[in-house]
Design an enzyme around this catalytic site. Structure first.
Site, PDB file in Angstrom:
ATOM      1  N   CYS A  68       0.845  -1.204   0.000  1.00 57.62           N
ATOM      2  CA  CYS A  68       0.000   0.000   0.000  1.00 57.62           C
ATOM      3  C   CYS A  68       0.876   1.247   0.000  1.00 57.62           C
ATOM      4  CB  CYS A  68      -0.924  -0.073   1.226  1.00 57.62           C
ATOM      5  SG  CYS A  68      -1.638   1.494   1.756  1.00 57.62           S
ATOM      6  N   CYS A  71       0.256   3.805   2.708  1.00 55.41           N
ATOM      7  CA  CYS A  71       0.750   3.299   4.005  1.00 55.41           C
ATOM      8  C   CYS A  71       2.237   3.560   4.125  1.00 55.41           C
ATOM      9  CB  CYS A  71       0.521   1.787   4.135  1.00 55.41           C
ATOM     10  SG  CYS A  71      -1.206   1.298   4.167  1.00 55.41           S
TER      11      CYS A  71
END
Ligand code: ZN
Length: 144
Positions: A68, A71
Site C-alpha cells: 500500500c 501506508c
C-alpha cells in the site's frame, strides 16, 4: 494523574509499573531490559495484541501493508508522532497482510487505518493517512 503508570513492554509484553516522574528517563523493562517507551512504533500481531492493549497509556494502532503506497508514505509521519508522544501514547503497527485474521476482527476495510485504544477498548478510528499536525490534533481531540 496517578504517581505511577502500568505499561506493557513493547518487546516482551511484561507489565511494568513506572513512576510518572520517571517516564521521561527512558525506563527499561524489568523483565527483558528493552526500553518501555522507545519513542518509536513497535510491531503488533496476533501474539501480542491483547497484552499490548493493557496498561494506563492509550495505544494508537496503524494498520498497514507493504503493498500500500499511502501506508508506506505515512510511515515516517507515524514514526515522528511516536517520538512526539513518547510518554503520552504508545504507537504500534499492525501488518494487515501478516495478520489477516486480527485485521478482520478489527473490521479493517481500508488501509491505512488508525485505531486509538484506551483501557483496552477502541475509542476512535480514522481511515486514511493524516499529515503530522492533523494527526496530533486528532489525538489531542481524543484526550491524548
Ligand atoms: Zn520486556
Amino acid at each position: 494523574m496517578s504517581d505511577s503508570a502500568i505499561i506493557p513492554c513493547p518487546s516482551c509484553s511484561s507489565l511494568n509499573r513506572i513512576p510518572t516522574a520517571r517516564l521521561r528517563e527512558a525506563p527499561r523493562c524489568g523483565h527483558c531490559k528493552a526500553e518501555v517507551l522507545p519513542g518509536a512504533p513497535f510491531e503488533l500481531g496476533q501474539g501480542n495484541f491483547s497484552a499490548q492493549l493493557k496498561g494506563d497509556l492509550p495505544l494508537l494502532v496503524d494498520v498497514w501493508a507493504a503493498w500500500c503506497g499511502p501506508c508506506r508514505s505515512f510511515a515516517p509521519t507515524f514514526s515522528q508522532a511516536a517520538g512526539e508522544l513518547r510518554t503520552r501514547c504508545r504507537l504500534g503497527k499492525l501488518d494487515s497482510e501478516a495478520h489477516q485474521q486480527l485485521s478482520a476482527q478489527l473490521g479493517i476495510r481500508s488501509i491505512p487505518s488508525l485505531i486509538l485504544f484506551r483501557d483496552g477498548k477502541e475509542v476512535a478510528r480514522q481511515s486514511g493517512a493524516l499529515p503530522l499536525p492533523q494527526l496530533l490534533a486528532w489525538l489531542n481531540s481524543q484526550g491524548v
